[in-house]
Every structure is written in structure tokens, then in C-alpha cells.
Design a protein around this motif. Structure first.
Motif, mmCIF file in Angstrom:
data_model
loop_
_atom_site.group_PDB
_atom_site.id
_atom_site.type_symbol
_atom_site.label_atom_id
_atom_site.label_comp_id
_atom_site.label_asym_id
_atom_site.label_seq_id
_atom_site.Cartn_x
_atom_site.Cartn_y
_atom_site.Cartn_z
ATOM 1 N N ALA A 1 0.375 -1.232 -0.098
ATOM 2 C CA ALA A 1 -0.169 0.132 -0.044
ATOM 3 C C ALA A 1 0.697 1.167 0.503
ATOM 4 N N VAL A 2 1.662 1.231 0.840
ATOM 5 C CA VAL A 2 2.969 2.499 0.800
ATOM 6 C C VAL A 2 3.648 2.397 -0.609
ATOM 7 N N SER A 3 3.783 1.635 -0.918
ATOM 8 C CA SER A 3 4.388 1.537 -2.578
ATOM 9 C C SER A 3 3.916 1.544 -3.259
ATOM 10 N N LEU A 4 2.294 1.733 -3.781
ATOM 11 C CA LEU A 4 1.584 2.424 -4.508
ATOM 12 C C LEU A 4 1.277 4.152 -4.422
ATOM 13 N N PHE A 5 1.645 4.179 -2.990
ATOM 14 C CA PHE A 5 1.935 6.059 -2.962
ATOM 15 C C PHE A 5 3.217 6.321 -3.952
ATOM 16 N N PHE A 6 4.023 5.739 -3.549
ATOM 17 C CA PHE A 6 5.544 6.262 -3.915
ATOM 18 C C PHE A 6 4.955 6.305 -5.730
ATOM 19 N N VAL A 7 4.749 5.326 -6.014
ATOM 20 C CA VAL A 7 4.103 5.108 -7.811
ATOM 21 C C VAL A 7 3.246 5.910 -8.095
ATOM 22 N N SER A 8 2.428 5.836 -7.201
ATOM 23 C CA SER A 8 1.300 7.400 -8.042
ATOM 24 C C SER A 8 2.161 8.524 -7.741
ATOM 25 N N HIS A 9 2.420 9.466 -6.989
ATOM 26 C CA HIS A 9 2.789 10.387 -7.221
ATOM 27 C C HIS A 9 4.253 10.571 -8.231
ATOM 28 N N ALA A 10 5.076 9.747 -7.823
ATOM 29 C CA ALA A 10 6.127 9.460 -8.675
ATOM 30 C C ALA A 10 5.324 9.698 -10.596
ATOM 31 N N LEU A 11 4.143 8.891 -11.233
ATOM 32 C CA LEU A 11 3.605 9.295 -11.741
ATOM 33 C C LEU A 11 3.265 10.785 -12.401
ATOM 34 N N SER A 12 2.338 10.992 -11.449
ATOM 35 C CA SER A 12 1.782 12.373 -11.027
ATOM 36 C C SER A 12 2.920 13.111 -11.494
ATOM 37 N N ALA A 13 3.824 12.770 -11.091
ATOM 38 C CA ALA A 13 4.622 14.206 -11.611
ATOM 39 C C ALA A 13 5.319 13.810 -13.061
ATOM 40 N N LEU A 14 5.617 12.495 -13.227
ATOM 41 C CA LEU A 14 6.087 12.114 -14.668
ATOM 42 C C LEU A 14 4.514 12.327 -15.924
ATOM 43 N N TRP A 15 4.128 12.500 -15.228
ATOM 44 C CA TRP A 15 2.457 13.047 -16.393
ATOM 45 C C TRP A 15 2.783 14.580 -15.876
ATOM 46 N N HIS A 16 2.555 15.042 -14.514
ATOM 47 C CA HIS A 16 2.417 16.858 -14.880
ATOM 48 C C HIS A 16 3.608 17.211 -15.850
ATOM 49 N N ARG A 17 4.922 16.764 -15.362
ATOM 50 C CA ARG A 17 5.643 17.216 -16.356
ATOM 51 C C ARG A 17 5.881 17.343 -17.392
ATOM 52 N N ARG A 18 5.730 16.736 -18.459
ATOM 53 C CA ARG A 18 4.526 15.577 -19.662
ATOM 54 C C ARG A 18 3.656 16.707 -20.314
ATOM 55 N N ALA A 19 3.052 17.015 -19.037
ATOM 56 C CA ALA A 19 2.251 17.592 -19.958
ATOM 57 C C ALA A 19 1.967 18.979 -19.882
ATOM 58 N N ARG A 20 3.095 19.676 -18.996
ATOM 59 C CA ARG A 20 3.487 20.824 -18.780
ATOM 60 C C ARG A 20 4.044 21.676 -20.382
ATOM 61 N N PRO A 21 3.240 22.800 -21.120
ATOM 62 C CA PRO A 21 3.642 23.252 -22.312
ATOM 63 C C PRO A 21 4.989 23.919 -22.032
ATOM 64 N N ALA A 22 5.352 23.280 -23.511
ATOM 65 C CA ALA A 22 7.115 23.973 -23.431
ATOM 66 C C ALA A 22 6.856 25.403 -23.633
ATOM 67 N N PRO A 23 8.364 25.672 -23.127
ATOM 68 C CA PRO A 23 8.461 27.703 -23.131
ATOM 69 C C PRO A 23 8.557 28.333 -24.505
ATOM 70 N N VAL A 24 7.614 28.897 -24.801
ATOM 71 C CA VAL A 24 8.497 29.835 -25.764
ATOM 72 C C VAL A 24 9.094 30.345 -26.217
ATOM 73 N N PRO A 25 10.198 30.035 -27.416
ATOM 74 C CA PRO A 25 11.690 30.355 -26.786
ATOM 75 C C PRO A 25 11.790 32.300 -27.106
ATOM 76 N N ALA A 26 12.328 33.192 -26.920
ATOM 77 C CA ALA A 26 12.190 34.254 -26.745
ATOM 78 C C ALA A 26 13.057 35.404 -27.983
ATOM 79 N N THR A 27 12.209 35.925 -28.735
ATOM 80 C CA THR A 27 12.641 36.221 -30.319
ATOM 81 C C THR A 27 13.583 37.777 -29.969
ATOM 82 N N GLU A 28 14.323 37.384 -30.583
ATOM 83 C CA GLU A 28 15.040 39.164 -31.101
ATOM 84 C C GLU A 28 14.784 40.475 -31.281
ATOM 85 N N VAL A 29 14.950 41.279 -30.636
ATOM 86 C CA VAL A 29 14.675 41.841 -30.385
ATOM 87 C C VAL A 29 15.072 42.929 -31.674
ATOM 88 N N PRO A 30 14.680 43.708 -32.469
ATOM 89 C CA PRO A 30 15.461 44.185 -33.385
ATOM 90 C C PRO A 30 16.330 46.047 -33.366
#
Length: 284
Positions: free
Chosen positions: A255-284
């Protein structure tokens, strides 16, 4: 398939599985409120506080369940009374009751000639010794737990997230807190025979904590926690059978192991779902 099904063809393992499933369903509502309100220390203290009643019942040849209920009632009344003492913090009162009742329990157990065997059974449980009448008692406890959870849901919810609003709405937060302690005591009493007083938090806290990242709403946490508890029971009994390990401890550890697996998968899921940062454009 034989590896999965063979253990559960044995009668006492079947009873252990049913007992663990019922306990998982009982612990899910109480454990959810424990996790949401940060009452883990209180749950641990109440679990250890069962020892005097259980030990005295065993010493006198009485019903262990009755002894556990009496101890849970004493612990609940003590926590409620000390919580109203203005000069004493709640944690201090819980700690004093925890140590006092645990010490009394060990003293009572030490009067038995089979001290080590009895103490091991009380602390770690014996899920494979679940009897048919124990299943009936667990079924009745589940009905009570569900009734209390449904009737007290609104008061528990207000007490958890906004105690002042609970008072304003006339929900009587002190009474709700006492009833919630009773629900917690019921879950612990139901669980101690399965995983013992030492490992009861494995089924009480780990499944709701594992369910938090994935469920929407309190009821969703409870439902998923019950499912995870059943999973831990089935997997723990299966591993215990094939590996020759202690059944209750294996269930709790899984049961405790399921807790650690759950939170590890949750962290991985949110990391992949996070939108990629938009690259800064150079100001002419």
C-alpha cells in the motif's frame, strides 16, 4: 494464471482477501479525512492506543474486538477532552495519551506467559487468521462507516476546509470532530486484526494519499482509495504466499509502495503535460 489464482483456492486465504477488501472499504472514508486534515499522528496514536483493551481482553479470555472498541472509545474521549484544554496543545495531549496507553498495553501483555507471541500478534496482526464471524463484523462495520460518512459528509467537509464557516452554518464543528474521531476509531478497530496496530496506517493513510493526485473531489478520493486498498490486499497476499513473508506487513508495504508509484507517475505526467516554453524572440 495458476501463479495468480492458486493461493486464493485455499479457504483461509480467501477469508483473508475478503477481510482485507472490507477493511480497505472501511478505511477509505476515514483515511481520506485523516489525510485532508493532516491527522496522521492522531491516527497513529489511536492505533497504538488500542493495545491495552486488546491485551486485557486476551488476558481475560474475552473478545478482542470488544477490548479494541473500549480502548478506542477511551482514546477518543481523551483526545476530545484534552483538545478543549486551553493551556495544552492538541499534539501534546495526543502524545501523552499515545505513550500512556501504549505503555499500559505492554504492561498488560507482559503478564501473559506468551509475551513475545501475543505482542507480535497485536502489533502486526494476522490476516490469515480471519474467521467467518470476523467477516460478518467487518460487514457491519462497513455499513456503519458508510452511513456516518454519508450523513456527516457536509459537516466533515466544512470542518476540514473552513471550521469558522462550519460554525456559522450551525454544523456544530465540535460534534463533527468527535464523530470523525469515532469514524477513525472504527476504521482502526476494524483494521488491527488484519495488519496489527503498528501497520494500520498503511491501509488507513497510504491509499487516500495515493489517490489524491488522480481523483476529483473528496468522494473520488474515497472511491479510488478503496480500490487501491483492495489492490494492495490482493497483491500483498499473493506476494506473501509465494515469497513466504508476513502477510499483514506485505499488504501494508505494498500500500505504501503504491503511494510512491502514484506520486512518481503524477509528477511525470504533469512534467510531460507542461507546455514547452516559448523561445524569446530577438528584438530588432
Amino acid at each position: 494464471m495458476d501463479w495468480l489464482t492458486a493461493p486464493f483456492e485455499v479457504t483461509f486465504v480467501q477469508r483473508a482477501l475478503w477481510g482485507g477488501m472490507l477493511v480497505s472499504a472501511i478505511c477509505a472514508p476515514a483515511g481520506t479525512w485523516v489525510v485532508l486534515r493532516g491527522m496522521a499522528f492522531l491516527g497513529d496514536a489511536m492505533a497504538h492506543g488500542l493495545l491495552p483493551g486488546v491485551a486485557l481482553a486476551a488476558l481475560l479470555g474475552g473478545n478482542l474486538l470488544v477490548g479494541a472498541v473500549v480502548s478506542a472509545a477511551v482514546m477518543t474521549a481523551g483526545v476530545t477532552a484534552l483538545g478543549r484544554t486551553p493551556r495544552l496543545s492538541q499534539d501534546t495531549g495526543i502524545g501523552l495519551l499515545f505513550v500512556g496507553l501504549l505503555s499500559l498495553g505492554v504492561i498488560i501483555v507482559s503478564r501473559s506467559q506468551s509475551f513475545a507471541v501475543d505482542l507480535t500478534g497485536f502489533l502486526f496482526g494476522d490476516v490469515l487468521a480471519v474467521r467467518q464471524q470476523d467477516l460478518y463484523a467487518l460487514g457491519a462495520a462497513l455499513c456503519v462507516a458508510l452511513a456516518v460518512s454519508v450523513l456527516g459528509h457536509r459537516a466533515f467537509l466544512a470542518l476540514t476546509f473552513d471550521p469558522r464557516k462550519a460554525q456559522t452554518l450551525g454544523l456544530r464543528p465540535r460534534l463533527a470532530h468527535a464523530v470523525l474521531l469515532g469514524l477513525l476509531g472504527l476504521a482502526i478497530v476494524a483494521s488491527f486484526h488484519i495488519v496489527g496496530t503498528l501497520l494500520v496506517l498503511g491501509l488507513l493513510i497510504a491509499p487516500p494519499a495515493a489517490a489524491l493526485p488522480w481523483a476529483r473531489g473528496v468522494r473520488g478520493v474515497m472511491a479510488l482509495a478503496a480500490l487501491l486498498g483492495v489492490t494492495a490486499t490482493f497483491g500483498g497476499l499473493l506476494l506473501s504466499w509465494h515469497l513466504g513473508t508476513a502477510a499483514g506487513a506485505t499488504v501494508s508495504a505494498l500500500a505504501v509502495s503504491l503511494f510512491f508509484v502514484s506520486h512518481a507517475l503524477s509528477a511525470l505526467w504533469h512534467r510531460r503535460a507542461r507546455p514547452a516554453p516559448v523561445p524569446a524572440t530577438e528584438v530588432p
